[in-house]
Design an enzyme around this catalytic site. Structure first.
Site, mmCIF file in Angstrom:
data_model
loop_
_atom_site.group_PDB
_atom_site.id
_atom_site.type_symbol
_atom_site.label_atom_id
_atom_site.label_comp_id
_atom_site.label_asym_id
_atom_site.label_seq_id
_atom_site.Cartn_x
_atom_site.Cartn_y
_atom_site.Cartn_z
ATOM 1 N N ASP A 347 0.865 -1.175 0.000
ATOM 2 C CA ASP A 347 0.000 0.000 0.000
ATOM 3 C C ASP A 347 0.908 1.234 0.000
ATOM 4 O O ASP A 347 1.036 1.928 1.005
ATOM 5 C CB ASP A 347 -0.896 -0.029 1.244
ATOM 6 C CG ASP A 347 -1.842 1.158 1.321
ATOM 7 O OD1 ASP A 347 -2.033 1.841 0.297
ATOM 8 O OD2 ASP A 347 -2.383 1.418 2.411
ATOM 9 N N CYS A 374 -3.300 4.529 -4.438
ATOM 10 C CA CYS A 374 -4.025 5.793 -4.306
ATOM 11 C C CYS A 374 -3.714 6.741 -5.457
ATOM 12 O O CYS A 374 -4.151 7.903 -5.424
ATOM 13 C CB CYS A 374 -3.718 6.459 -2.961
ATOM 14 S SG CYS A 374 -1.971 6.822 -2.681
#
Length: 417
Positions: A347, A374
């Site tokens: 992540d 993201c």
């Protein structure tokens, strides 16, 4: 043509970063505060580059069907662009169409940057038991405001560091918005408003130039029945439903490929306080072997506490690139065999993992890589590198709209060797 000149543009596309695409005499112009299908009058703001200009919409000449009154009146089209606060650049677009545009950005990034043709979907946060608000507001549990030299408190103007005082914060939870409205001027710097699981808003004042700070307060966040300890000013997802939505999505994706081998060795890179490591632990059971890797020592300390129930779990403070390189060099034959049956979840921050980390992961030869992203462009670049190394995301990209009314979007990809 000079900065400040007005031009009329037909908007035909969208670019990553919350801007839209028009053309003036053949030249690409990136324009804010509009959407595809509109004709707008725009003020040119940057003509320095030959390849493209930048501009900001000042008037809608022909509105698209999906234009709506902006959810944040302070940022609406009738406000001078210099006075519009940033952070809600999609707030004038119907919510479902925002998600369609985010799908388009992810898909076009994959095609252009990654040379990949993959199915993409973007859905709302939450579920039937606890859904996203109908209008996509009231979700931010963490907000950063700024204080200028005159003591004004507010958000930065879009694409600048000028403070704009605003009467409301529609994207914030009601409690955070009330706390923000009560703020008064202080020394120049930043003020963070944080609402953890207990509902009480913490106000963290961060004056410019002050390096020594009091010991951070430790708060608790909840994901279902599980509690995570985290510094009040530490990283946690800003949407009130984000942690539960993302962990549920990761669990669903791993279950769909046959589940997780509890006897294997699993990694959670850029692990923070152990949110996804705990997800892997829940999937594998009490004996799951999982290592959470995080460069921030405070977050690693909390991860160790948050993962204490798994006897095979540990948290290490390290940069992801150095950790995977060292593991690839030093792993025993038994560790390599377990890694080969394991899951590596990463992540990374907005810049992505990068080639060195991707190559390091591939050198460990895990059976599965789960990438939580993201940034669509960084995701596309890293997936292209993974594909060159034999890992493909054949299940496509599952996006989640964890940032309604902004251009940001979260996405999950499962790659198989």
């Amino acid at each position: 043509m000079h900065d400040g000149d007005l031009i009329d543009l037909d908007i035909t596309g969208i670019a990553h970063g919350g801007v839209f695409v028009g053309r003036h005499e053949g030249r690409v112009v990136f324009v804010s505060d509009t959407l595809p299908g509109e004709r707008v009058r725009a003020r040119v703001t940057d003509t320095r580059k030959k390849a493209f200009w930048r501009a900001e919409a000042v008037e809608v000449l022909d509105a698209a069907a999906d234009r709506r009154p902006h959810v944040w009146a302070a940022a609406d089209i009738d406000v001078d662009p210099a006075e519009r606060p940033g952070g809600a650049e999609f707030g004038h677009i119907a919510l479902e169409h925002q998600r369609a545009l985010k799908e388009r950005v992810i898909r076009e990034s994959l095609e252009r940057v990654g040379r990949l043709d993959l199915p993409v979907e973007v859905r709302s946060a939450g579920d039937d038991a606890d859904p996203e608000s109908a209008d996509g507001t009231g979700w931010r549990t963490r907000v950063s405001l700024h204080v200028d030299e005159s003591g004004r408190v507010g958000a930065y103007a879009a694409r600048s560091h000028r403070v704009i005082e605003t009467p409301d914060l529609p994207l914030a939870t009601a409690e955070v918005a009330r706390a923000a409205a009560a703020l008064r001027g202080s020394e120049p710097g930043r003020i963070d408003l944080v609402q953890p699981a207990d509902g009480r808003v913490r106000v963290l004042v961060r004056p410019d130039g002050v390096k020594s700070r009091p010991a951070p307060e430790v708060v608790e966040e909840r994901v279902g029945d599980r509690v995570f300890r985290v510094d009040a000013g530490g990283f946690w997802q800003v949407h009130r439903l984000a942690a539960r939505t993302l962990t549920s999505l990761v669990s669903e994706e791993i279950a769909a490929i046959g589940g997780l081998d509890p006897e294997a060795l699993h990694l959670d890179l850029y692990g923070g306080v152990g949110l996804f490591a705990a997800t892997l632990g829940d999937l594998g059971g009490p004996s799951t072997r999982v290592v959470s890797v995080e460069s921030d020592p405070r977050a690693t300390e909390h991860a160790g506490e948050n993962l204490a129930e798994w006897i095979g779990a540990r948290a290490e403070t390290a940069r992801a690139d150095r950790f995977v390189a060292k593991l690839a060099a030093d792993a025993s034959e038994r560790e390599r065999e377990r890694l080969g049956r394991g899951v590596v979840l990463l992540d990374p921050p907005r810049a992505g993992a990068g080639r060195e980390v991707v190559e390091g992961i591939a050198a460990l030869a895990p059976s599965t890589v789960v990438y939580v992203a993201c940034d669509p462009v960084a995701l596309a670049r890293d997936l292209s590198t993974f594909a060159d190394l034999g890992y493909r995301a054949d299940r496509g990209i599952r996006g989640v709209d964890l940032f309604p009314h902004s251009h940001h979007v979260e996405a999950v990809a499962v790659l198989r060797r």
